[in-house]
Write a protein that holds these residues in place. Structure first.
Motif, PDB file in Angstrom:
ATOM      1  N   PHE A   1       0.817  -1.219   0.000  1.00 22.16           N
ATOM      2  CA  PHE A   1       0.000   0.000   0.000  1.00 22.16           C
ATOM      3  C   PHE A   1       0.847   1.262   0.000  1.00 22.16           C
ATOM      4  O   PHE A   1       0.304   2.371   0.052  1.00 22.16           O
ATOM      5  N   ARG A   2       2.176   1.099  -0.018  1.00 22.20           N
ATOM      6  CA  ARG A   2       3.056   2.263   0.011  1.00 22.20           C
ATOM      7  C   ARG A   2       2.724   3.189  -1.160  1.00 22.20           C
ATOM      8  O   ARG A   2       2.485   2.736  -2.274  1.00 22.20           O
ATOM      9  N   GLY A   3       2.710   4.480  -0.907  1.00 18.62           N
ATOM     10  CA  GLY A   3       2.340   5.463  -1.923  1.00 18.62           C
ATOM     11  C   GLY A   3       0.930   5.995  -1.711  1.00 18.62           C
ATOM     12  O   GLY A   3       0.527   6.960  -2.365  1.00 18.62           O
ATOM     13  N   LYS A   4       0.173   5.392  -0.762  1.00 18.36           N
ATOM     14  CA  LYS A   4      -1.179   5.855  -0.451  1.00 18.36           C
ATOM     15  C   LYS A   4      -1.293   6.215   1.034  1.00 18.36           C
ATOM     16  O   LYS A   4      -0.524   5.733   1.874  1.00 18.36           O
ATOM     17  N   TYR A   5      -2.277   7.049   1.329  1.00 18.35           N
ATOM     18  CA  TYR A   5      -2.680   7.208   2.718  1.00 18.35           C
ATOM     19  C   TYR A   5      -3.455   5.953   3.102  1.00 18.35           C
ATOM     20  O   TYR A   5      -4.345   5.521   2.372  1.00 18.35           O
ATOM     21  N   VAL A   6      -3.095   5.343   4.237  1.00 20.00           N
ATOM     22  CA  VAL A   6      -3.713   4.083   4.637  1.00 20.00           C
ATOM     23  C   VAL A   6      -4.171   4.176   6.091  1.00 20.00           C
ATOM     24  O   VAL A   6      -3.405   4.593   6.964  1.00 20.00           O
ATOM     25  N   LEU A   7      -5.403   3.771   6.331  1.00 18.74           N
ATOM     26  CA  LEU A   7      -5.901   3.638   7.698  1.00 18.74           C
ATOM     27  C   LEU A   7      -5.857   2.158   8.064  1.00 18.74           C
ATOM     28  O   LEU A   7      -6.591   1.348   7.498  1.00 18.74           O
ATOM     29  N   ILE A   8      -4.961   1.786   8.984  1.00 20.37           N
ATOM     30  CA  ILE A   8      -4.948   0.417   9.502  1.00 20.37           C
ATOM     31  C   ILE A   8      -5.999   0.365  10.606  1.00 20.37           C
ATOM     32  O   ILE A   8      -5.857   1.029  11.643  1.00 20.37           O
ATOM     33  N   ASP A   9      -7.051  -0.391  10.376  1.00 18.15           N
ATOM     34  CA  ASP A   9      -8.218  -0.384  11.256  1.00 18.15           C
ATOM     35  C   ASP A   9      -8.352  -1.733  11.963  1.00 18.15           C
ATOM     36  O   ASP A   9      -8.657  -2.750  11.340  1.00 18.15           O
ATOM     37  N   PHE A  10      -8.133  -1.754  13.279  1.00 16.99           N
ATOM     38  CA  PHE A  10      -8.259  -2.970  14.073  1.00 16.99           C
ATOM     39  C   PHE A  10      -9.696  -3.087  14.588  1.00 16.99           C
ATOM     40  O   PHE A  10     -10.205  -2.162  15.232  1.00 16.99           O
ATOM     41  N   TRP A  11     -10.320  -4.230  14.318  1.00  8.32           N
ATOM     42  CA  TRP A  11     -11.717  -4.430  14.677  1.00  8.32           C
ATOM     43  C   TRP A  11     -11.983  -5.926  14.776  1.00  8.32           C
ATOM     44  O   TRP A  11     -11.085  -6.748  14.660  1.00  8.32           O
ATOM     45  N   ALA A  12     -13.261  -6.310  15.001  1.00  8.31           N
ATOM     46  CA  ALA A  12     -13.664  -7.720  15.001  1.00  8.31           C
ATOM     47  C   ALA A  12     -15.181  -7.799  14.855  1.00  8.31           C
ATOM     48  O   ALA A  12     -15.900  -6.874  15.241  1.00  8.31           O
TER      49      ALA A  12
ATOM     50  N   GLN B   1       1.997  -6.752  17.511  1.00  5.62           N
ATOM     51  CA  GLN B   1       3.082  -5.929  16.961  1.00  5.62           C
ATOM     52  C   GLN B   1       2.797  -4.443  17.152  1.00  5.62           C
ATOM     53  O   GLN B   1       3.712  -3.650  17.404  1.00  5.62           O
ATOM     54  N   TYR B   2       1.500  -4.074  17.056  1.00  2.00           N
ATOM     55  CA  TYR B   2       1.097  -2.671  17.167  1.00  2.00           C
ATOM     56  C   TYR B   2       0.611  -2.305  18.574  1.00  2.00           C
ATOM     57  O   TYR B   2       0.023  -1.251  18.773  1.00  2.00           O
ATOM     58  N   ALA B   3       0.873  -3.178  19.550  1.00  2.00           N
ATOM     59  CA  ALA B   3       0.542  -2.922  20.959  1.00  2.00           C
ATOM     60  C   ALA B   3      -0.951  -2.659  21.157  1.00  2.00           C
ATOM     61  O   ALA B   3      -1.349  -1.838  21.980  1.00  2.00           O
ATOM     62  N   VAL B   4      -1.771  -3.369  20.408  1.00  2.00           N
ATOM     63  CA  VAL B   4      -3.221  -3.196  20.493  1.00  2.00           C
ATOM     64  C   VAL B   4      -3.787  -4.131  21.560  1.00  2.00           C
ATOM     65  O   VAL B   4      -3.660  -5.352  21.462  1.00  2.00           O
ATOM     66  N   ASN B   5      -4.389  -3.568  22.603  1.00  2.00           N
ATOM     67  CA  ASN B   5      -5.049  -4.404  23.598  1.00  2.00           C
ATOM     68  C   ASN B   5      -6.480  -3.973  23.870  1.00  2.00           C
ATOM     69  O   ASN B   5      -7.102  -4.385  24.842  1.00  2.00           O
ATOM     70  N   SER B   6      -7.009  -3.128  22.979  1.00  2.00           N
ATOM     71  CA  SER B   6      -8.437  -2.804  22.990  1.00  2.00           C
ATOM     72  C   SER B   6      -8.811  -2.368  21.574  1.00  2.00           C
ATOM     73  O   SER B   6      -7.973  -1.836  20.838  1.00  2.00           O
ATOM     74  N   ILE B   7     -10.057  -2.645  21.209  1.00  2.00           N
ATOM     75  CA  ILE B   7     -10.545  -2.249  19.895  1.00  2.00           C
ATOM     76  C   ILE B   7     -11.918  -1.602  20.043  1.00  2.00           C
ATOM     77  O   ILE B   7     -12.612  -1.878  21.033  1.00  2.00           O
ATOM     78  N   PRO B   8     -12.309  -0.710  19.106  1.00  2.00           N
ATOM     79  CA  PRO B   8     -11.615  -0.348  17.871  1.00  2.00           C
ATOM     80  C   PRO B   8     -10.371   0.508  18.131  1.00  2.00           C
ATOM     81  O   PRO B   8     -10.293   1.241  19.108  1.00  2.00           O
ATOM     82  N   GLN B   9      -9.429   0.391  17.222  1.00  2.00           N
ATOM     83  CA  GLN B   9      -8.202   1.190  17.275  1.00  2.00           C
ATOM     84  C   GLN B   9      -7.684   1.321  15.843  1.00  2.00           C
ATOM     85  O   GLN B   9      -7.822   0.380  15.060  1.00  2.00           O
ATOM     86  N   ASN B  10      -7.125   2.489  15.521  1.00  2.00           N
ATOM     87  CA  ASN B  10      -6.620   2.654  14.159  1.00  2.00           C
ATOM     88  C   ASN B  10      -5.380   3.530  14.104  1.00  2.00           C
ATOM     89  O   ASN B  10      -5.066   4.259  15.052  1.00  2.00           O
ATOM     90  N   PHE B  11      -4.661   3.418  12.975  1.00  2.00           N
ATOM     91  CA  PHE B  11      -3.439   4.170  12.719  1.00  2.00           C
ATOM     92  C   PHE B  11      -3.523   4.719  11.300  1.00  2.00           C
ATOM     93  O   PHE B  11      -3.747   3.942  10.362  1.00  2.00           O
ATOM     94  N   LEU B  12      -3.311   6.016  11.131  1.00  2.00           N
ATOM     95  CA  LEU B  12      -3.322   6.621   9.807  1.00  2.00           C
ATOM     96  C   LEU B  12      -1.887   6.821   9.341  1.00  2.00           C
ATOM     97  O   LEU B  12      -1.084   7.455  10.024  1.00  2.00           O
ATOM     98  N   LEU B  13      -1.579   6.270   8.158  1.00  2.00           N
ATOM     99  CA  LEU B  13      -0.232   6.338   7.574  1.00  2.00           C
ATOM    100  C   LEU B  13      -0.232   7.275   6.376  1.00  2.00           C
ATOM    101  O   LEU B  13      -1.210   7.315   5.602  1.00  2.00           O
TER     102      LEU B  13
END
Length: 376
Positions: A260-271, A339-351
């Protein structure tokens, strides 16, 4: 889908300095008898430990050894005929430490008084300090529940509730911060720090606070584990390059973040099982549809469980999540979540297009506002 003098604490907590901790718990809850059972649960060496005891006229006992003062829970199981609520709430926290610990209540163990040992006393002390804030929070919840749906949507009322909630959170953090400073050699200082930091620790603030804890606390099992978590938090702080990963999509095809490099990306952790995640999905869908043709996309990472592949796929369809989805179906042990230290959801990271993390945990309108700011 989230507890007080320093010199006596230094002298009376030898377990944190390397000695074995031999504990005995003596419990008394009313006049209860079998088939009701008591359970002791705690973590040691990365594993969950469970012990059980029968009740005779309300009395039960546990005894054992741990490496260091350790937080545990003592719970009562009333059997399969009792409601899940009763079996799930009949518990009290206890710190396993040298000596005899008493757990006593006239009726329900969740109201038990826990006595014996420095850590248990410090836990009681912290509970006293936090009690006024618990009362304020309960009062706010009671006010909220007393209103109709229409009243809750009133902008003035809602803003007032949020302002009160923010004030409670601020005051609670102040209490915790003072407690941390007063208990550098205690396991309770570390636990207060973890609560203070919350689910989304700010590394630049929390790491220096962690460093104020004594070496014996930092080197305890809980201290080492939290230090490792802080390093993972540092790796995904705003300004860092997002760690690379590869996981499979629902069809079993490997998908890498690097693609996805070259784009703005939202990594969205959910279930699929996460109610707050599902409630947030419409906002993510709205943002995606508004910016998908402007060099932006979403990469969903699901914390669904093994055997829940079909539920994951159904939730994707039901919520109209038309972007790429990946998962290893490992629940909270999802490799990317860890890897992203996620221990609660929802959680996201904008790249950004270079893979740098430029924002985190954008909810509702805040996501669209941030995208409007960075995507011209």
């Amino acid at each position: 889908m989230r507890l007080s003098s320093i010199l006596p604490g230094l002298l009376l907590l030898p377990a944190l300095a390397g000695a074995q901790t031999n504990y005995t718990i003596k419990g008394k809850v009313g006049q209860l008898n079998t088939p009701i059972k008591a359970y002791l649960r705690y973590a040691a060496d990365g594993k969950q430990v469970t012990d059980s005891a029968t009740l005779t006229n309300g009395s039960f006992e546990f005894a054992g050894t741990v490496k260091e003062p350790t937080r545990a829970t003592v719970s009562l199981y009333y059997g399969p005929t009792a409601s899940r609520f009763v079996n799930g709430t009949e518990r009290v926290k206890v710190y396993l430490e040298n000596g005899t610990i008493s757990v006593e209540s006239a009726d329900s163990i969740k109201f038990a008084k826990v006595k014996g040992g420095i850590a248990n006393q410090e836990s009681n002390d912290l509970d006293v300090l936090l009690k006024p804030l618990e009362k304020r929070n309960a009062d706010l919840m009671e006010l909220w529940m007393s209103k109709s749906e229409a009243e809750r949507k009133d902008s003035v009322f809602y803003a007032g509730v949020m302002a009160t909630n923010d004030a409670i959170v601020k005051d609670r953090k102040e209490v915790l911060k003072k407690f941390i400073a007063s208990k550098p050699r205690s396991v309770l200082g570390l636990e207060a720090l973890q609560e203070y930091a919350g689910s989304f620790p700010d590394y630049e603030e929390i790491k220096p606070l962690f460093n104020t804890l004594a070496a014996n606390v930092q080197k305890s099992e809980a201290g080492v584990k939290y230090a490792e978590r802080l390093e993972r938090v540092k790796a995904v702080a705003i300004g860092a390059i997002a760690p690379g990963f590869t996981q499979n999509d629902p069809e079993g095809k490997p998908v890498s973040l690097a693609s996805f490099r070259g784009k703005y990306v939202l990594i969205d952790f959910w279930a699929s099982w996460c109610g707050p995640c599902r409630a947030e999905n419409p906002s993510v869908v709205k943002a995606y549809n508004a910016y998908k043709d402007k060099n932006f996309t979403v990469l969903g990472v699901s914390l669904d469980q093994e055997g829940a592949h079909d539920k994951w796929v159904k939730a994707i369809a039901d919520d109209n999540l038309t972007w790429t989805q990946v998962s290893d179906l490992a629940f909270w042990k999802n490799a990317v979540a860890q890897q992203y230290a996620v221990n609660s959801i929802p959680q996201n990271f904008l790249l950004d297009p270079n893979g740098k993390i430029i924002a985190k945990n954008l909810r509702g309108k805040k996501l669209e506002d941030k995208l409007a700011e960075v995507i011209k």
